[in-house]
Motif scaffolding. Structure first.
Motif, PDB file in Angstrom:
ATOM      1  N   GLY A 185       0.786  -1.218   0.000  1.00  0.00           N
ATOM      2  CA  GLY A 185       0.000   0.000   0.000  1.00  0.00           C
ATOM      3  C   GLY A 185       0.825   1.279   0.000  1.00  0.00           C
ATOM      4  O   GLY A 185       2.042   1.277  -0.218  1.00  0.00           O
ATOM      5  N   ALA A 186       0.134   2.376   0.302  1.00  0.00           N
ATOM      6  CA  ALA A 186       0.736   3.704   0.147  1.00  0.00           C
ATOM      7  C   ALA A 186       1.667   4.085   1.289  1.00  0.00           C
ATOM      8  O   ALA A 186       2.610   4.859   1.089  1.00  0.00           O
ATOM      9  N   LYS A 187       1.426   3.554   2.497  1.00  0.00           N
ATOM     10  CA  LYS A 187       2.194   4.014   3.654  1.00  0.00           C
ATOM     11  C   LYS A 187       3.696   3.733   3.527  1.00  0.00           C
ATOM     12  O   LYS A 187       4.518   4.607   3.816  1.00  0.00           O
ATOM     13  N   PRO A 188       4.115   2.534   3.102  1.00  0.00           N
ATOM     14  CA  PRO A 188       5.548   2.325   2.918  1.00  0.00           C
ATOM     15  C   PRO A 188       6.158   3.233   1.843  1.00  0.00           C
ATOM     16  O   PRO A 188       7.306   3.668   1.973  1.00  0.00           O
ATOM     17  N   VAL A 189       5.372   3.533   0.803  1.00  0.00           N
ATOM     18  CA  VAL A 189       5.872   4.410  -0.259  1.00  0.00           C
ATOM     19  C   VAL A 189       6.054   5.831   0.269  1.00  0.00           C
ATOM     20  O   VAL A 189       7.066   6.490  -0.015  1.00  0.00           O
ATOM     21  N   VAL A 190       5.104   6.308   1.060  1.00  0.00           N
ATOM     22  CA  VAL A 190       5.234   7.633   1.670  1.00  0.00           C
ATOM     23  C   VAL A 190       6.414   7.650   2.635  1.00  0.00           C
ATOM     24  O   VAL A 190       7.210   8.599   2.651  1.00  0.00           O
ATOM     25  N   TYR A 191       6.526   6.604   3.460  1.00  0.00           N
ATOM     26  CA  TYR A 191       7.665   6.488   4.384  1.00  0.00           C
ATOM     27  C   TYR A 191       8.979   6.568   3.625  1.00  0.00           C
ATOM     28  O   TYR A 191       9.919   7.249   4.061  1.00  0.00           O
TER      29      TYR A 191
END
Length: 275
Positions: A185-191
């Motif tokens: 999902g998006a959270k690891p990419v934002v991190y």
């Protein structure tokens, strides 16, 4: 000419040159740590994602950019395996999210050859940056946007034709980013991406970007820092030493300017500015 005179006076320095065989294992460990972090942040609340991005991810990603700096000087596998170093830098680039390792190599060598040269050395801020970002508030904005300036500056003052390695670097990185989003999902990419931007911008660890080439004394283009942050930055603070002897890995740079039992090498303190 200083480095040549030092080599003539202290030929033992040549024994410090060559690859650092521990570097590749350290880089692999850092990449593995970030991969684990990607998995761990996927189920966190956004506030904790942002907290760990700044407190942890930005530090690791900043350190990884300096690992890529080390690898750009062929210190992972040596000069005889130059392409191994290039592809290993792409591997180290994965948790950073921004495909830059291949381009960094090309422009960074110009920084060493033409330190401070107008229109050639893109590591140094342009005359416009020095003129426009002259107030406290504007300098604050410049620090926040520092990664952006590092990316845009080469395209404005010394653009080079896109190389095959840069295309490979872009393809590999984008593929990894898409797979990361698809898996977790998006959270690891934002991190990952926010950690890289914050770690190279408004973050205590990135103060060396300014200190290394801030002209405290006219005519002195580089300065060295010998504090504890070198533990996280592959001794990039030993910057005068690095520019004098770029083929010496960061782990061995402290031996250049301080005496040690196995290699007595000592330079006058007047040469190095401790900031």
């Amino acid at each position: 000419f200083f480095s040549l005179s030092c080599l003539a006076k202290y030929p033992e320095i040549k024994s410090l040159m060559g690859p650092d065989h521990r570097l590749k294992w350290i880089v692999c460990m850092m990449v593995a740590i970030q991969f684990l972090a990607f998995y761990l942040v996927k189920d966190l609340d956004w506030k904790w994602v942002l907290f760990w991005t700044y407190a942890f991810g930005s530090c690791i990603n900043h350190s990884m950019t300096l690992a890529i700096h080390e690898v750009s000087h062929n210190t992972a596998f040596g000069n005889n395996k130059a392409m191994w170093n290039r592809y290993f830098a792409m591997f180290a680039n994965l948790p950073i999210g921004l495909p830059y390792s291949a381009s960094f190599k090309r422009y960074h060598l110009d920084h060493h050859r033409y330190l401070g040269g107008d229109g050639v050395d893109v590591d140094i801020p342009t005359a416009f940056e020095g003129w426009f970002f002259c107030t406290r508030f504007r300098k604050f904005i410049w620090i926040i946007l520092q990664p952006l300036f590092y990316a845009i500056r080469p395209l404005c003052i010394n653009p080079k034709p896109i190389s095959q390695l840069e295309v490979i670097n872009l393809t590999v990185q984008l593929t990894f980013n898409v797979l990361l989003y698809w898996l977790w999902g998006a959270k690891p990419v934002v991190y990952m991406l926010a950690g890289s931007m914050l770690g190279m911008g408004l973050h205590p660890i990135s103060g060396h970007f300014i200190a290394e080439h801030y002209m405290f004394l006219k005519g002195h283009e580089t300065y060295s820092y010998y504090g504890s942050l070198n533990l996280l930055t592959f001794n990039v603070g030993y910057h005068n030493e690095h520019h004098d002897f770029p083929s010496i890995p960061g782990r061995r740079l402290p031996l250049v300017s301080t005496p040690c039992p196995s290699l007595v090498v000592h330079f006058p303190s007047s040469h190095y500015s401790k900031t």
